[in-house]
Design a protein around this motif. Sequence first.
Motif, PDB file in Angstrom:
ATOM      1  N   PRO A  28     -68.798  18.878 -35.971  1.00 54.02           N
ATOM      2  CA  PRO A  28     -68.809  17.565 -35.288  1.00 54.02           C
ATOM      3  C   PRO A  28     -69.882  16.659 -35.883  1.00 54.02           C
ATOM      4  O   PRO A  28     -71.025  17.078 -36.082  1.00 54.02           O
ATOM      5  N   LEU A  29     -69.512  15.417 -36.154  1.00 60.06           N
ATOM      6  CA  LEU A  29     -70.429  14.456 -36.769  1.00 60.06           C
ATOM      7  C   LEU A  29     -70.857  13.357 -35.796  1.00 60.06           C
ATOM      8  O   LEU A  29     -72.015  12.932 -35.791  1.00 60.06           O
ATOM      9  N   ALA A  30     -69.935  12.905 -35.004  1.00 59.96           N
ATOM     10  CA  ALA A  30     -70.219  11.784 -34.101  1.00 59.96           C
ATOM     11  C   ALA A  30     -69.261  11.833 -32.920  1.00 59.96           C
ATOM     12  O   ALA A  30     -68.167  12.399 -33.014  1.00 59.96           O
ATOM     13  N   LYS A  31     -69.684  11.239 -31.848  1.00 58.81           N
ATOM     14  CA  LYS A  31     -68.863  11.187 -30.639  1.00 58.81           C
ATOM     15  C   LYS A  31     -68.791   9.753 -30.142  1.00 58.81           C
ATOM     16  O   LYS A  31     -69.801   9.053 -30.083  1.00 58.81           O
ATOM     17  N   SER A  61     -62.086  11.704 -29.445  1.00 65.25           N
ATOM     18  CA  SER A  61     -63.357  10.967 -29.394  1.00 65.25           C
ATOM     19  C   SER A  61     -64.419  11.594 -30.290  1.00 65.25           C
ATOM     20  O   SER A  61     -65.530  11.079 -30.393  1.00 65.25           O
ATOM     21  N   ILE A  62     -64.093  12.725 -30.922  1.00 61.34           N
ATOM     22  CA  ILE A  62     -65.050  13.436 -31.768  1.00 61.34           C
ATOM     23  C   ILE A  62     -64.633  13.298 -33.226  1.00 61.34           C
ATOM     24  O   ILE A  62     -63.484  13.529 -33.582  1.00 61.34           O
ATOM     25  N   LEU A  63     -65.611  12.893 -34.066  1.00 66.32           N
ATOM     26  CA  LEU A  63     -65.388  12.803 -35.504  1.00 66.32           C
ATOM     27  C   LEU A  63     -65.924  14.081 -36.145  1.00 66.32           C
ATOM     28  O   LEU A  63     -67.076  14.467 -35.897  1.00 66.32           O
ATOM     29  N   VAL A  64     -65.091  14.747 -36.945  1.00 68.77           N
ATOM     30  CA  VAL A  64     -65.507  15.999 -37.576  1.00 68.77           C
ATOM     31  C   VAL A  64     -65.402  15.884 -39.090  1.00 68.77           C
ATOM     32  O   VAL A  64     -64.705  15.016 -39.624  1.00 68.77           O
ATOM     33  N   SER A  65     -66.112  16.779 -39.760  1.00 67.65           N
ATOM     34  CA  SER A  65     -66.114  16.787 -41.221  1.00 67.65           C
ATOM     35  C   SER A  65     -64.892  17.539 -41.744  1.00 67.65           C
ATOM     36  O   SER A  65     -64.475  18.544 -41.179  1.00 67.65           O
ATOM     37  N   THR A  66     -64.334  17.031 -42.850  1.00 66.74           N
ATOM     38  CA  THR A  66     -63.211  17.724 -43.493  1.00 66.74           C
ATOM     39  C   THR A  66     -63.643  18.405 -44.791  1.00 66.74           C
ATOM     40  O   THR A  66     -62.825  18.991 -45.490  1.00 66.74           O
TER      41      THR A  66
END
Length: 561
Positions: free
Chosen positions: A205-208, A250-255
């Motif tokens: 998780p990177l940002a919410k 709502s959660i940004l994750v790394s790919t």
Amino acid sequence: MSKVSLVTNDKNNIDLILSPIKTKTPLTVDDIYELIESSEYSNLHVNKGNVKNAIAELESVLKPLQENQPGREIKYQVLERRDATISITIAQDNMSASAEISTARGGKHMSAKAILNAAQAANVCKGFSKELLISLAKQAAKEPAGSIVKGEVAQGKLPIDGKNSRIKLLVESAQDRILKPKLLDDGSVDMRDLGDIICVKVGEPLAKKIPFTDGIKGYTVTGEVLEPTPGEDIDMYVGDGTCLSPNNQSILVSTKVGLPRIVKNGLEVDNIYQTNNVDVSTGHVKFEGSVIINGDVCEGMQVSATGDISIGGFVESATLEAGGDITIGTGIIGKKQEVEGCELANISMSVNIKAGGKVFAKYSQYANIESSSLVIENQMMHNIVKVEKTLWVGNEAKANGKLIAGYVSCGESVHAGTIGATAGSMTMITFEDKVKEYLNKIDEIETKIGAESEKCSELKQAANKLSKLPKEKANPELLAKVMSTYQHQAKNMGKLLLDKQSLEETLQTYLSSVYVEATEKLYHGVQVNIAEFNERTRREFGPSRFVYKDRKIHIQPVVTS
């Protein structure tokens, strides 16, 4: 003298009883008032008319009598027990209600319940405070009889506007790490040891996204509901190397594995290049991604990155170019050279820094810096700076650093503790670049207006000629076509004129918004240019601000609390 007494009647009020006896010292109105004032009934309401009537009747009864001859008894109610009274006033904006109490004269005091009932009868239905009502009732009971007591009995509540949606970071950026060097056991910090590299994994998780809120409704004392302004929503930016979590949008994750880089409303994950120093042994660095340099960038070296550049040490006579932010843990050092009085085009600094985002450093001297915004924590000397937004010289809490000499082209505002130097070295600050952008756009529109005006004139002449042709040569279809084209061109010209007016108004708003502020001292030799106007200091000032108003630049004092 006639005898006088005060007697309670069957209504629990007080009668004045006069037993007339004619003497050489007649009873007067003042005698009656003295009697009342010295009696136990002094706090009751006085019926002045009845006092006057009683004395008048006494004089009438005594008139036919002989000296020391008694007359008939006279009785008037002169004192009355009166309860406290109240009036309620509602403020013009309906956000408060207050009471004015006339305190009791021997009657009942105003209770908290009675105050509440009076307010409700006056259409007050919200915002009551039990504590306020009780306090006002107690105060009124303590005050002298017949005095006026005022107090607030109800308060409305303003609506609380909703909060905008925002992005909460769940990871640190490389810039955060540069600005927080490793803490050693003895309490000191190692500026060269930046700790482990900040590297995210796939799926991390990177940002919410924190959703906006609707706000909280308010109300007036009359019960009107006041609607709040809801917060504004934003879309989370899904940058390279990221995606929205399939489990929570709502959660940004790394790919991918890489370095998180903060961008507007989101993050991107860059490939990472990390090295201890950049010098002749490493060669120049050019990298598709973000670069982390634990130590220094040495003289003559070049570092280029599409993402951020983060440097733990110094930048000395080097070139940096980044698509994102550039963070320098210590300072920027260029070779000393004469700047004052030279044409900018002829000045070549040994340090050249260009960033698509922000630039941060502890100090900077003899450098050419171009960025979106610039923060120098301690001191700037003899730099050439171009920032789209703001130049801030000082720490995060206050602009208390020193801006000494050099040239600054800014888009919004300049903040520093002191600006200029005791030696009077020229410090030039200009907002001309943004102004030129507006003026160029206005010139473009004026050129188009000129072209449209010429076309309109030609079409109008053609229409006039066609309309004057004899009937046998007239061409109604051609005339209609020419008129239609003329109307279209005239409409275009009207739109262009409105666009020009709008741009001119926007320019004036911009000119009034820019400023330069010194929170501590402003030395002589500081020149500020806004459009074609300029102002130069010829003495020292305390905390001051340059502003544009009424086609002139003013130096205004800054009042600090």
